[in-house]
Design a protein around this motif. Structure first.
Motif, PDB file in Angstrom:
ATOM      1  N   GLN A   6      -5.884   0.541  -1.549  1.00  0.00           N
ATOM      2  CA  GLN A   6      -6.142   1.222  -0.278  1.00  0.00           C
ATOM      3  C   GLN A   6      -4.890   1.169   0.582  1.00  0.00           C
ATOM      4  N   ASN A   7      -4.563   2.272   1.184  1.00  0.00           N
ATOM      5  CA  ASN A   7      -3.438   2.349   2.101  1.00  0.00           C
ATOM      6  C   ASN A   7      -3.931   3.093   3.334  1.00  0.00           C
ATOM      7  N   MET A   8      -4.333   2.344   4.343  1.00  0.00           N
ATOM      8  CA  MET A   8      -4.933   2.950   5.523  1.00  0.00           C
ATOM      9  C   MET A   8      -3.932   3.792   6.311  1.00  0.00           C
ATOM     10  N   MET A   9      -2.651   3.453   6.238  1.00  0.00           N
ATOM     11  CA  MET A   9      -1.654   4.289   6.926  1.00  0.00           C
ATOM     12  C   MET A   9      -1.576   5.666   6.269  1.00  0.00           C
ATOM     13  N   GLU A  10      -1.593   5.700   4.936  1.00  0.00           N
ATOM     14  CA  GLU A  10      -1.584   6.987   4.227  1.00  0.00           C
ATOM     15  C   GLU A  10      -2.870   7.755   4.526  1.00  0.00           C
ATOM     16  N   TYR A  12      -4.674   7.552   7.193  1.00  0.00           N
ATOM     17  CA  TYR A  12      -4.578   8.038   8.571  1.00  0.00           C
ATOM     18  C   TYR A  12      -3.663   9.263   8.630  1.00  0.00           C
ATOM     19  N   LYS A  13      -2.541   9.199   7.926  1.00  0.00           N
ATOM     20  CA  LYS A  13      -1.602  10.335   7.915  1.00  0.00           C
ATOM     21  C   LYS A  13      -2.289  11.593   7.392  1.00  0.00           C
ATOM     22  N   TRP A  14      -2.950  11.487   6.243  1.00  0.00           N
ATOM     23  CA  TRP A  14      -3.573  12.666   5.647  1.00  0.00           C
ATOM     24  C   TRP A  14      -4.762  13.156   6.464  1.00  0.00           C
ATOM     25  N   ALA A  15      -5.491  12.258   7.074  1.00  0.00           N
ATOM     26  CA  ALA A  15      -6.588  12.678   7.952  1.00  0.00           C
ATOM     27  C   ALA A  15      -6.028  13.403   9.179  1.00  0.00           C
ATOM     28  N   SER A  16      -4.901  12.914   9.702  1.00  0.00           N
ATOM     29  CA  SER A  16      -4.255  13.591  10.841  1.00  0.00           C
ATOM     30  C   SER A  16      -3.839  15.000  10.462  1.00  0.00           C
ATOM     31  N   LEU A  17      -3.286  15.141   9.266  1.00  0.00           N
ATOM     32  CA  LEU A  17      -2.908  16.480   8.799  1.00  0.00           C
ATOM     33  C   LEU A  17      -4.140  17.360   8.630  1.00  0.00           C
ATOM     34  N   SER A  18      -5.213  16.791   8.108  1.00  0.00           N
ATOM     35  CA  SER A  18      -6.452  17.555   7.951  1.00  0.00           C
ATOM     36  C   SER A  18      -6.973  18.029   9.296  1.00  0.00           C
ATOM     37  N   MET A  34     -13.303   9.884  11.399  1.00  0.00           N
ATOM     38  CA  MET A  34     -12.585   9.140  10.351  1.00  0.00           C
ATOM     39  C   MET A  34     -11.351   8.466  10.925  1.00  0.00           C
ATOM     40  N   LEU A  35     -10.622   9.164  11.775  1.00  0.00           N
ATOM     41  CA  LEU A  35      -9.413   8.588  12.373  1.00  0.00           C
ATOM     42  C   LEU A  35      -9.741   7.344  13.190  1.00  0.00           C
ATOM     43  N   ILE A  36     -10.844   7.387  13.918  1.00  0.00           N
ATOM     44  CA  ILE A  36     -11.268   6.212  14.688  1.00  0.00           C
ATOM     45  C   ILE A  36     -11.560   5.047  13.744  1.00  0.00           C
ATOM     46  N   LYS A  37     -12.272   5.334  12.664  1.00  0.00           N
ATOM     47  CA  LYS A  37     -12.595   4.282  11.699  1.00  0.00           C
ATOM     48  C   LYS A  37     -11.317   3.717  11.076  1.00  0.00           C
ATOM     49  N   TYR A  38     -10.416   4.570  10.654  1.00  0.00           N
ATOM     50  CA  TYR A  38      -9.167   4.112  10.037  1.00  0.00           C
ATOM     51  C   TYR A  38      -8.333   3.301  11.026  1.00  0.00           C
ATOM     52  N   SER A  39      -8.320   3.722  12.283  1.00  0.00           N
ATOM     53  CA  SER A  39      -7.482   3.045  13.279  1.00  0.00           C
ATOM     54  C   SER A  39      -7.921   1.605  13.525  1.00  0.00           C
ATOM     55  N   GLN A  40      -9.167   1.293  13.221  1.00  0.00           N
ATOM     56  CA  GLN A  40      -9.665  -0.074  13.407  1.00  0.00           C
ATOM     57  C   GLN A  40      -8.994  -1.055  12.444  1.00  0.00           C
ATOM     58  N   SER A  41      -8.399  -0.542  11.363  1.00  0.00           N
ATOM     59  CA  SER A  41      -7.727  -1.384  10.368  1.00  0.00           C
ATOM     60  C   SER A  41      -6.221  -1.435  10.575  1.00  0.00           C
ATOM     61  N   LEU A  42      -5.724  -0.725  11.577  1.00  0.00           N
ATOM     62  CA  LEU A  42      -4.277  -0.591  11.760  1.00  0.00           C
ATOM     63  C   LEU A  42      -3.834  -1.124  13.117  1.00  0.00           C
ATOM     64  N   SER A  43      -2.596  -1.575  13.168  1.00  0.00           N
ATOM     65  CA  SER A  43      -1.995  -1.974  14.441  1.00  0.00           C
ATOM     66  C   SER A  43      -1.547  -0.717  15.181  1.00  0.00           C
ATOM     67  N   PRO A  44      -1.306  -0.822  16.478  1.00  0.00           N
ATOM     68  CA  PRO A  44      -0.792   0.341  17.215  1.00  0.00           C
ATOM     69  C   PRO A  44       0.522   0.871  16.624  1.00  0.00           C
ATOM     70  N   GLU A  45       1.355  -0.024  16.129  1.00  0.00           N
ATOM     71  CA  GLU A  45       2.630   0.401  15.523  1.00  0.00           C
ATOM     72  C   GLU A  45       2.382   1.183  14.234  1.00  0.00           C
ATOM     73  N   GLN A  46       1.415   0.728  13.434  1.00  0.00           N
ATOM     74  CA  GLN A  46       1.095   1.433  12.194  1.00  0.00           C
ATOM     75  C   GLN A  46       0.507   2.812  12.483  1.00  0.00           C
ATOM     76  N   ALA A  50       2.085   6.305  11.261  1.00  0.00           N
ATOM     77  CA  ALA A  50       1.308   7.276  10.489  1.00  0.00           C
ATOM     78  C   ALA A  50       1.285   8.633  11.193  1.00  0.00           C
ATOM     79  N   LYS A  51       1.148   8.625  12.519  1.00  0.00           N
ATOM     80  CA  LYS A  51       1.178   9.881  13.277  1.00  0.00           C
ATOM     81  C   LYS A  51       2.529  10.566  13.146  1.00  0.00           C
ATOM     82  N   GLN A  52       3.601   9.773  13.186  1.00  0.00           N
ATOM     83  CA  GLN A  52       4.941  10.341  13.054  1.00  0.00           C
ATOM     84  C   GLN A  52       5.139  10.931  11.659  1.00  0.00           C
ATOM     85  N   GLN A  53       4.652  10.227  10.638  1.00  0.00           N
ATOM     86  CA  GLN A  53       4.749  10.744   9.273  1.00  0.00           C
ATOM     87  C   GLN A  53       4.000  12.065   9.137  1.00  0.00           C
TER      88      GLN A  53
END
Length: 70
Positions: A6-10, A12-18, A34-46, A50-53
């Protein structure tokens, strides 16, 4: 999926693109959840990374052919 770490940053990136390319509002709302759920596993920096990617992502011309909209 099965067989992959599992790679929650990836995710998050693909969900953002979707979300960016979603055609229907209903899809966009589901992706936001989904983005809200994924963000619960990530730091603000991550999340920022992911948003920048997602923002920097561009499709490969050989992979994406323009489709006709119905």
């Amino acid at each position: 999926g099965c067989g992959f770490d599992q790679n929650m940053m990836e995710a998050y990136k693909w969900a953002s693109l979707s979300e960016r390319f979603a055609v229907y509002d209903g899809h966009r709302e589901g992706i936001k959840k989904m983005l809200i759920k994924y963000s619960q596993s990530l730091s603000p920096e991550q999340i920022a990374d992911a948003k920048q990617q997602a923002q920097d992502w561009t499709p490969s011309p050989s992979q994406c052919k323009q489709r006709k909209m119905l």
